[in-house]
Every structure is written in structure tokens, then in C-alpha cells.
Scaffold this motif. Structure first.
Motif, PDB file in Angstrom:
ATOM      1  N   ASP A  49       0.178 -10.341  -6.084  1.00 47.31           N
ATOM      2  CA  ASP A  49       0.352  -9.691  -4.785  1.00 47.31           C
ATOM      3  C   ASP A  49       0.532 -10.759  -3.705  1.00 47.31           C
ATOM      4  O   ASP A  49      -0.381 -11.545  -3.447  1.00 47.31           O
ATOM      5  CB  ASP A  49      -0.880  -8.829  -4.488  1.00 47.31           C
ATOM      6  CG  ASP A  49      -0.785  -8.064  -3.191  1.00 47.31           C
ATOM      7  OD1 ASP A  49       0.207  -8.229  -2.446  1.00 47.31           O
ATOM      8  OD2 ASP A  49      -1.710  -7.282  -2.922  1.00 47.31           O
ATOM      9  N   THR A  50       1.682 -10.779  -3.087  1.00 45.27           N
ATOM     10  CA  THR A  50       1.960 -11.805  -2.072  1.00 45.27           C
ATOM     11  C   THR A  50       1.285 -11.513  -0.736  1.00 45.27           C
ATOM     12  O   THR A  50       1.344 -12.335   0.169  1.00 45.27           O
ATOM     13  CB  THR A  50       3.481 -11.964  -1.852  1.00 45.27           C
ATOM     14  OG1 THR A  50       4.033 -10.700  -1.482  1.00 45.27           O
ATOM     15  CG2 THR A  50       4.157 -12.501  -3.092  1.00 45.27           C
ATOM     16  N   SER A  51       0.625 -10.365  -0.620  1.00 47.95           N
ATOM     17  CA  SER A  51      -0.076 -10.078   0.628  1.00 47.95           C
ATOM     18  C   SER A  51      -1.555 -10.451   0.546  1.00 47.95           C
ATOM     19  O   SER A  51      -2.220 -10.583   1.567  1.00 47.95           O
ATOM     20  CB  SER A  51       0.072  -8.595   0.998  1.00 47.95           C
ATOM     21  OG  SER A  51      -0.562  -7.784   0.035  1.00 47.95           O
ATOM     22  N   ASP A  52      -2.069 -10.640  -0.662  1.00 43.07           N
ATOM     23  CA  ASP A  52      -3.472 -10.997  -0.854  1.00 43.07           C
ATOM     24  C   ASP A  52      -3.552 -11.968  -2.030  1.00 43.07           C
ATOM     25  O   ASP A  52      -3.604 -11.556  -3.179  1.00 43.07           O
ATOM     26  CB  ASP A  52      -4.309  -9.747  -1.129  1.00 43.07           C
ATOM     27  CG  ASP A  52      -5.789 -10.072  -1.303  1.00 43.07           C
ATOM     28  OD1 ASP A  52      -6.218 -11.177  -0.893  1.00 43.07           O
ATOM     29  OD2 ASP A  52      -6.514  -9.231  -1.858  1.00 43.07           O
ATOM     30  N   TYR A  53      -3.562 -13.248  -1.731  1.00 44.15           N
ATOM     31  CA  TYR A  53      -3.447 -14.236  -2.803  1.00 44.15           C
ATOM     32  C   TYR A  53      -4.528 -15.317  -2.760  1.00 44.15           C
ATOM     33  O   TYR A  53      -4.333 -16.425  -3.248  1.00 44.15           O
ATOM     34  CB  TYR A  53      -2.055 -14.866  -2.801  1.00 44.15           C
ATOM     35  CG  TYR A  53      -1.614 -15.408  -1.458  1.00 44.15           C
ATOM     36  CD1 TYR A  53      -1.841 -16.735  -1.113  1.00 44.15           C
ATOM     37  CD2 TYR A  53      -0.961 -14.601  -0.538  1.00 44.15           C
ATOM     38  CE1 TYR A  53      -1.448 -17.233   0.110  1.00 44.15           C
ATOM     39  CE2 TYR A  53      -0.553 -15.097   0.688  1.00 44.15           C
ATOM     40  CZ  TYR A  53      -0.798 -16.405   1.013  1.00 44.15           C
ATOM     41  OH  TYR A  53      -0.411 -16.899   2.220  1.00 44.15           O
ATOM     42  N   GLU A  54      -5.685 -14.982  -2.214  1.00 38.90           N
ATOM     43  CA  GLU A  54      -6.788 -15.951  -2.169  1.00 38.90           C
ATOM     44  C   GLU A  54      -7.218 -16.365  -3.580  1.00 38.90           C
ATOM     45  O   GLU A  54      -7.443 -17.542  -3.850  1.00 38.90           O
ATOM     46  CB  GLU A  54      -7.979 -15.405  -1.385  1.00 38.90           C
ATOM     47  CG  GLU A  54      -7.814 -15.469   0.111  1.00 38.90           C
ATOM     48  CD  GLU A  54      -7.526 -16.875   0.622  1.00 38.90           C
ATOM     49  OE1 GLU A  54      -8.242 -17.831   0.241  1.00 38.90           O
ATOM     50  OE2 GLU A  54      -6.572 -17.026   1.411  1.00 38.90           O
ATOM     51  N   GLU A  55      -7.336 -15.395  -4.476  1.00 37.70           N
ATOM     52  CA  GLU A  55      -7.723 -15.703  -5.854  1.00 37.70           C
ATOM     53  C   GLU A  55      -6.661 -16.567  -6.529  1.00 37.70           C
ATOM     54  O   GLU A  55      -6.980 -17.472  -7.310  1.00 37.70           O
ATOM     55  CB  GLU A  55      -7.934 -14.418  -6.658  1.00 37.70           C
ATOM     56  CG  GLU A  55      -8.384 -14.682  -8.077  1.00 37.70           C
ATOM     57  CD  GLU A  55      -8.567 -13.414  -8.894  1.00 37.70           C
ATOM     58  OE1 GLU A  55      -8.907 -13.548 -10.071  1.00 37.70           O
ATOM     59  OE2 GLU A  55      -8.383 -12.301  -8.362  1.00 37.70           O
ATOM     60  N   LYS A  57      -4.800 -18.763  -5.038  1.00 40.96           N
ATOM     61  CA  LYS A  57      -4.991 -20.123  -4.524  1.00 40.96           C
ATOM     62  C   LYS A  57      -6.105 -20.833  -5.288  1.00 40.96           C
ATOM     63  O   LYS A  57      -5.970 -22.013  -5.632  1.00 40.96           O
ATOM     64  CB  LYS A  57      -5.297 -20.099  -3.022  1.00 40.96           C
ATOM     65  CG  LYS A  57      -4.067 -19.856  -2.191  1.00 40.96           C
ATOM     66  CD  LYS A  57      -4.259 -19.695  -0.704  1.00 40.96           C
ATOM     67  CE  LYS A  57      -5.359 -20.318   0.012  1.00 40.96           C
ATOM     68  NZ  LYS A  57      -5.367 -20.025   1.468  1.00 40.96           N
ATOM     69  N   GLY A  89       1.288 -20.362   3.743  1.00 39.70           N
ATOM     70  CA  GLY A  89       1.587 -18.951   3.905  1.00 39.70           C
ATOM     71  C   GLY A  89       2.943 -18.535   3.359  1.00 39.70           C
ATOM     72  O   GLY A  89       3.555 -17.600   3.863  1.00 39.70           O
TER      73      GLY A  89
END
Length: 116
Positions: A49-55, A57, A89
Motif C-alpha cells: 500500500d503506497t499510502s501506508d508504508y511504515e512497515e 520502511k 515520500g
């Protein structure tokens, strides 16, 4: 050919990795097997998911570190760029690089597994 020669043919800086470990080939082989287990536990899905990618990273950072410590150069360089893009980003551009490195990464993993 042996493991080290095969890895060199795939772009891995085996000599650099061995140098970091004081030339200890047995330890390097063990750590290569640990690398495989680490990658298997940190795999990044190509459709993340390109809108939520903390994991993503976190996983990319772990793969970058592990591959860098063992001088698995193609993987390290790609994940360094992926991390830069994620931090800036630009997850869509990071995905493009991920799609290119995963086949190379899998080839390196298969090579290591073949000698395990």
C-alpha cells in the motif's frame, strides 16, 4: 564452482564480506544462511500500500542492513535507494526498484540455499 564463486558471479562482494569477518569462511556461510531466514521473514510484497508504508520502511531498512553487513552488494544498493525513496515520500518509485531487485534477490537466496 562453489558457493563463493557462484555468489561472486551474482555480484556479491564475497571478499569484502569475508574481510569484515576476519576471513572466517565458516562464519560467513552461517551468516549467509541467517540472511536467507531474515529475508524470508522480512519479505516486502510487490503490491504494498503506497499510502501506508511504515512497515515497508522497517522491512527495507532491515534488509538493507543485513545485506550491507554481508556485502551482498546488489541487494544492499537497491534497498539503499528504496529507503531513500521511501523516506522522501516516493513509494511508487520505490516499488519500481523493488520489482527490479526481487528477482535478483531471489536468485542470490536460491544460490545460498543450494549450498546449505
Amino acid at each position: 564452482m562453489g558457493l563463493f564463486e557462484d555468489l561472486k558471479a551474482l555480484g556479491v562482494d564475497v571478499d569484502g564480506g569475508l574481510k569484515r569477518l576476519g576471513g572466517n569462511e565458516a562464519l560467513y556461510k552461517r551468516l549467509l544462511n541467517t540472511f536467507v531466514k531474515s529475508i524470508r521473514g522480512q519479505e516486502i510484497p510487490l503490491d504494498f500500500d503506497t499510502s501506508d508504508y511504515e512497515e515497508i520502511k522497517e522491512k527495507a531498512h532491515a534488509i538493507k542492513g543485513t545485506s550491507g553487513n554481508l556485502s551482498i552488494t546488489p541487494v544492499f544498493e537497491a534497498y539503499s535507494q528504496i529507503m531513500d525513496l521511501l523516506r522522501a515520500g516516493n513509494p511508487k518509485e520505490a516499488k519500481v526498484l523493488l520489482e527490479k531487485i526481487v528477482p535478483v534477490q531471489e536468485e542470490i537466496i536460491r544460490c545460498i540455499e543450494n549450498y546449505a
